[in-house]
Design a protein around this motif. Structure first.
Motif, PDB file in Angstrom:
ATOM      1  N   GLY A  82       2.303  -9.012   3.499  1.00  0.00           N
ATOM      2  CA  GLY A  82       2.293  -8.442   4.847  1.00  0.00           C
ATOM      3  C   GLY A  82       3.588  -8.747   5.583  1.00  0.00           C
ATOM      4  O   GLY A  82       4.141  -7.874   6.264  1.00  0.00           O
ATOM      5  N   LYS A  83       4.074  -9.985   5.458  1.00  0.00           N
ATOM      6  CA  LYS A  83       5.338 -10.354   6.103  1.00  0.00           C
ATOM      7  C   LYS A  83       6.485  -9.537   5.529  1.00  0.00           C
ATOM      8  O   LYS A  83       7.378  -9.082   6.262  1.00  0.00           O
ATOM      9  CB  LYS A  83       5.609 -11.840   5.918  1.00  0.00           C
ATOM     10  CG  LYS A  83       4.705 -12.723   6.752  1.00  0.00           C
ATOM     11  CD  LYS A  83       4.950 -14.192   6.460  1.00  0.00           C
ATOM     12  CE  LYS A  83       3.964 -15.076   7.207  1.00  0.00           C
ATOM     13  NZ  LYS A  83       4.109 -16.493   6.873  1.00  0.00           N
ATOM     14  N   ASP A  84       6.468  -9.340   4.194  1.00  0.00           N
ATOM     15  CA  ASP A  84       7.525  -8.528   3.568  1.00  0.00           C
ATOM     16  C   ASP A  84       7.467  -7.094   4.074  1.00  0.00           C
ATOM     17  O   ASP A  84       8.513  -6.473   4.325  1.00  0.00           O
ATOM     18  CB  ASP A  84       7.365  -8.537   2.041  1.00  0.00           C
ATOM     19  CG  ASP A  84       7.684  -9.893   1.427  1.00  0.00           C
ATOM     20  OD1 ASP A  84       8.310 -10.734   2.117  1.00  0.00           O
ATOM     21  OD2 ASP A  84       7.304 -10.119   0.242  1.00  0.00           O
ATOM     22  N   LEU A  85       6.270  -6.568   4.258  1.00  0.00           N
ATOM     23  CA  LEU A  85       6.111  -5.200   4.741  1.00  0.00           C
ATOM     24  C   LEU A  85       6.610  -5.066   6.181  1.00  0.00           C
ATOM     25  O   LEU A  85       7.311  -4.110   6.526  1.00  0.00           O
ATOM     26  CB  LEU A  85       4.640  -4.774   4.645  1.00  0.00           C
ATOM     27  CG  LEU A  85       4.318  -3.325   4.976  1.00  0.00           C
ATOM     28  CD1 LEU A  85       5.052  -2.388   4.028  1.00  0.00           C
ATOM     29  CD2 LEU A  85       2.827  -3.095   4.887  1.00  0.00           C
ATOM     30  N   VAL A  86       6.283  -6.049   6.999  1.00  0.00           N
ATOM     31  CA  VAL A  86       6.761  -6.035   8.394  1.00  0.00           C
ATOM     32  C   VAL A  86       8.288  -6.143   8.422  1.00  0.00           C
ATOM     33  O   VAL A  86       8.951  -5.437   9.187  1.00  0.00           O
ATOM     34  CB  VAL A  86       6.086  -7.169   9.202  1.00  0.00           C
ATOM     35  CG1 VAL A  86       6.763  -7.371  10.537  1.00  0.00           C
ATOM     36  CG2 VAL A  86       4.604  -6.874   9.393  1.00  0.00           C
ATOM     37  N   ASP A  87       8.841  -7.016   7.607  1.00  0.00           N
ATOM     38  CA  ASP A  87      10.298  -7.142   7.541  1.00  0.00           C
ATOM     39  C   ASP A  87      10.944  -5.835   7.086  1.00  0.00           C
ATOM     40  O   ASP A  87      11.982  -5.420   7.618  1.00  0.00           O
ATOM     41  CB  ASP A  87      10.693  -8.283   6.597  1.00  0.00           C
ATOM     42  CG  ASP A  87      10.349  -9.650   7.145  1.00  0.00           C
ATOM     43  OD1 ASP A  87      10.108  -9.760   8.369  1.00  0.00           O
ATOM     44  OD2 ASP A  87      10.310 -10.612   6.335  1.00  0.00           O
ATOM     45  N   ALA A  89       9.676  -2.825   7.441  1.00  0.00           N
ATOM     46  CA  ALA A  89       9.564  -1.856   8.540  1.00  0.00           C
ATOM     47  C   ALA A  89      10.583  -2.154   9.624  1.00  0.00           C
ATOM     48  O   ALA A  89      11.190  -1.225  10.206  1.00  0.00           O
ATOM     49  CB  ALA A  89       8.137  -1.894   9.112  1.00  0.00           C
ATOM     50  N   ALA A  90      10.812  -3.422   9.922  1.00  0.00           N
ATOM     51  CA  ALA A  90      11.811  -3.788  10.936  1.00  0.00           C
ATOM     52  C   ALA A  90      13.202  -3.356  10.502  1.00  0.00           C
ATOM     53  O   ALA A  90      13.987  -2.849  11.325  1.00  0.00           O
ATOM     54  CB  ALA A  90      11.765  -5.295  11.185  1.00  0.00           C
ATOM     55  N   ASP A  91      13.500  -3.529   9.228  1.00  0.00           N
ATOM     56  CA  ASP A  91      14.810  -3.094   8.724  1.00  0.00           C
ATOM     57  C   ASP A  91      14.950  -1.576   8.839  1.00  0.00           C
ATOM     58  O   ASP A  91      16.025  -1.073   9.211  1.00  0.00           O
ATOM     59  CB  ASP A  91      14.986  -3.514   7.261  1.00  0.00           C
ATOM     60  CG  ASP A  91      15.151  -5.006   7.089  1.00  0.00           C
ATOM     61  OD1 ASP A  91      15.464  -5.686   8.099  1.00  0.00           O
ATOM     62  OD2 ASP A  91      14.950  -5.505   5.960  1.00  0.00           O
ATOM     63  N   LEU A  92      13.874  -0.854   8.537  1.00  0.00           N
ATOM     64  CA  LEU A  92      13.917   0.596   8.620  1.00  0.00           C
ATOM     65  C   LEU A  92      14.107   1.050  10.064  1.00  0.00           C
ATOM     66  O   LEU A  92      14.878   1.990  10.348  1.00  0.00           O
ATOM     67  CB  LEU A  92      12.625   1.199   8.041  1.00  0.00           C
ATOM     68  CG  LEU A  92      12.537   2.711   8.008  1.00  0.00           C
ATOM     69  CD1 LEU A  92      13.625   3.291   7.097  1.00  0.00           C
ATOM     70  CD2 LEU A  92      11.168   3.158   7.539  1.00  0.00           C
ATOM     71  N   ILE A  93      13.439   0.379  11.004  1.00  0.00           N
ATOM     72  CA  ILE A  93      13.581   0.730  12.419  1.00  0.00           C
ATOM     73  C   ILE A  93      15.006   0.458  12.889  1.00  0.00           C
ATOM     74  O   ILE A  93      15.593   1.237  13.646  1.00  0.00           O
ATOM     75  CB  ILE A  93      12.549  -0.038  13.271  1.00  0.00           C
ATOM     76  CG1 ILE A  93      11.144   0.496  12.972  1.00  0.00           C
ATOM     77  CG2 ILE A  93      12.859   0.053  14.757  1.00  0.00           C
ATOM     78  CD1 ILE A  93      10.029  -0.335  13.573  1.00  0.00           C
ATOM     79  N   ARG A  94      15.607  -0.634  12.420  1.00  0.00           N
ATOM     80  CA  ARG A  94      16.989  -0.941  12.803  1.00  0.00           C
ATOM     81  C   ARG A  94      17.965   0.094  12.244  1.00  0.00           C
ATOM     82  O   ARG A  94      18.966   0.437  12.890  1.00  0.00           O
ATOM     83  CB  ARG A  94      17.372  -2.333  12.292  1.00  0.00           C
ATOM     84  CG  ARG A  94      16.844  -3.429  13.148  1.00  0.00           C
ATOM     85  CD  ARG A  94      17.403  -4.795  12.727  1.00  0.00           C
ATOM     86  NE  ARG A  94      16.468  -5.813  13.131  1.00  0.00           N
ATOM     87  CZ  ARG A  94      15.684  -6.513  12.331  1.00  0.00           C
ATOM     88  NH1 ARG A  94      15.746  -6.329  11.036  1.00  0.00           N
ATOM     89  NH2 ARG A  94      14.849  -7.394  12.803  1.00  0.00           N
ATOM     90  N   GLU A  95      17.674   0.590  11.034  1.00  0.00           N
ATOM     91  CA  GLU A  95      18.568   1.561  10.405  1.00  0.00           C
ATOM     92  C   GLU A  95      18.442   2.937  11.050  1.00  0.00           C
ATOM     93  O   GLU A  95      19.440   3.641  11.227  1.00  0.00           O
ATOM     94  CB  GLU A  95      18.263   1.673   8.907  1.00  0.00           C
ATOM     95  CG  GLU A  95      18.665   0.467   8.104  1.00  0.00           C
ATOM     96  CD  GLU A  95      18.216   0.576   6.639  1.00  0.00           C
ATOM     97  OE1 GLU A  95      17.764   1.650   6.214  1.00  0.00           O
ATOM     98  OE2 GLU A  95      18.316  -0.441   5.941  1.00  0.00           O
ATOM     99  N   ARG A  96      17.218   3.345  11.405  1.00  0.00           N
ATOM    100  CA  ARG A  96      16.977   4.683  11.954  1.00  0.00           C
ATOM    101  C   ARG A  96      16.069   4.588  13.181  1.00  0.00           C
ATOM    102  O   ARG A  96      14.897   4.933  13.129  1.00  0.00           O
ATOM    103  CB  ARG A  96      16.321   5.557  10.897  1.00  0.00           C
ATOM    104  CG  ARG A  96      17.179   5.728   9.687  1.00  0.00           C
ATOM    105  CD  ARG A  96      16.605   6.773   8.767  1.00  0.00           C
ATOM    106  NE  ARG A  96      17.494   6.928   7.636  1.00  0.00           N
ATOM    107  CZ  ARG A  96      17.113   6.843   6.383  1.00  0.00           C
ATOM    108  NH1 ARG A  96      15.872   6.591   6.085  1.00  0.00           N
ATOM    109  NH2 ARG A  96      17.985   7.012   5.419  1.00  0.00           N
TER     110      ARG A  96
END
Length: 116
Positions: A82-87, A89-96
């Motif tokens: 779950g933590k990896d998935l949140v991380d 998603a956070a990376d994806l939000i930062r990129e786009r």
């Protein structure tokens, strides 16, 4: 005493009675011995049964202890995923960020429409 057929018959019947009495005594002794052996066998079987049940209970308790630890291990693995998935998603939000906002807005609008 003369050996008459009647005396011979009496003698034979006496011998037969004595043999039957001895047979009854032997049968009673055999039954007592069999009962004693059966009682001893029952005691042995009962002791073995208790030991086997005790071993089974110990194995069950050990399995329950292992189950608790295995459950904790699975929960820890799920939390890590779950933590990896949140991380991710956070990376994806930062990129786009704009695409992420659009997707979030569309999902919110769709949920609102379905909820009405």
């Amino acid at each position: 005493m003369s050996t008459t057929p009647t005396n011979t018959l009496k003698q034979d019947l006496g011998d037969c009675g004595g043999s039957l009495k001895q047979a009854a005594t032997d049968a009673g002794s055999a039954l007592r011995n069999a009962a004693a052996a059966a009682a001893e066998e029952l005691k042995t079987g009962q002791a073995n049964l208790k030991a086997d049940l005790s071993d089974g209970a110990s194995a069950g308790m050990s399995a329950l202890s292992g189950l608790n630890e295995a459950g904790r291990e699975q929960v820890d693995e799920l939390l890590d995923k779950g933590k990896d998935l949140v991380d991710s998603a956070a990376d994806l939000i930062r990129e786009r960020p704009l695409a992420s906002f659009g997707v979030a807005f569309a999902a919110g609008w769709l949920i609102a429409k379905l909820g009405r």
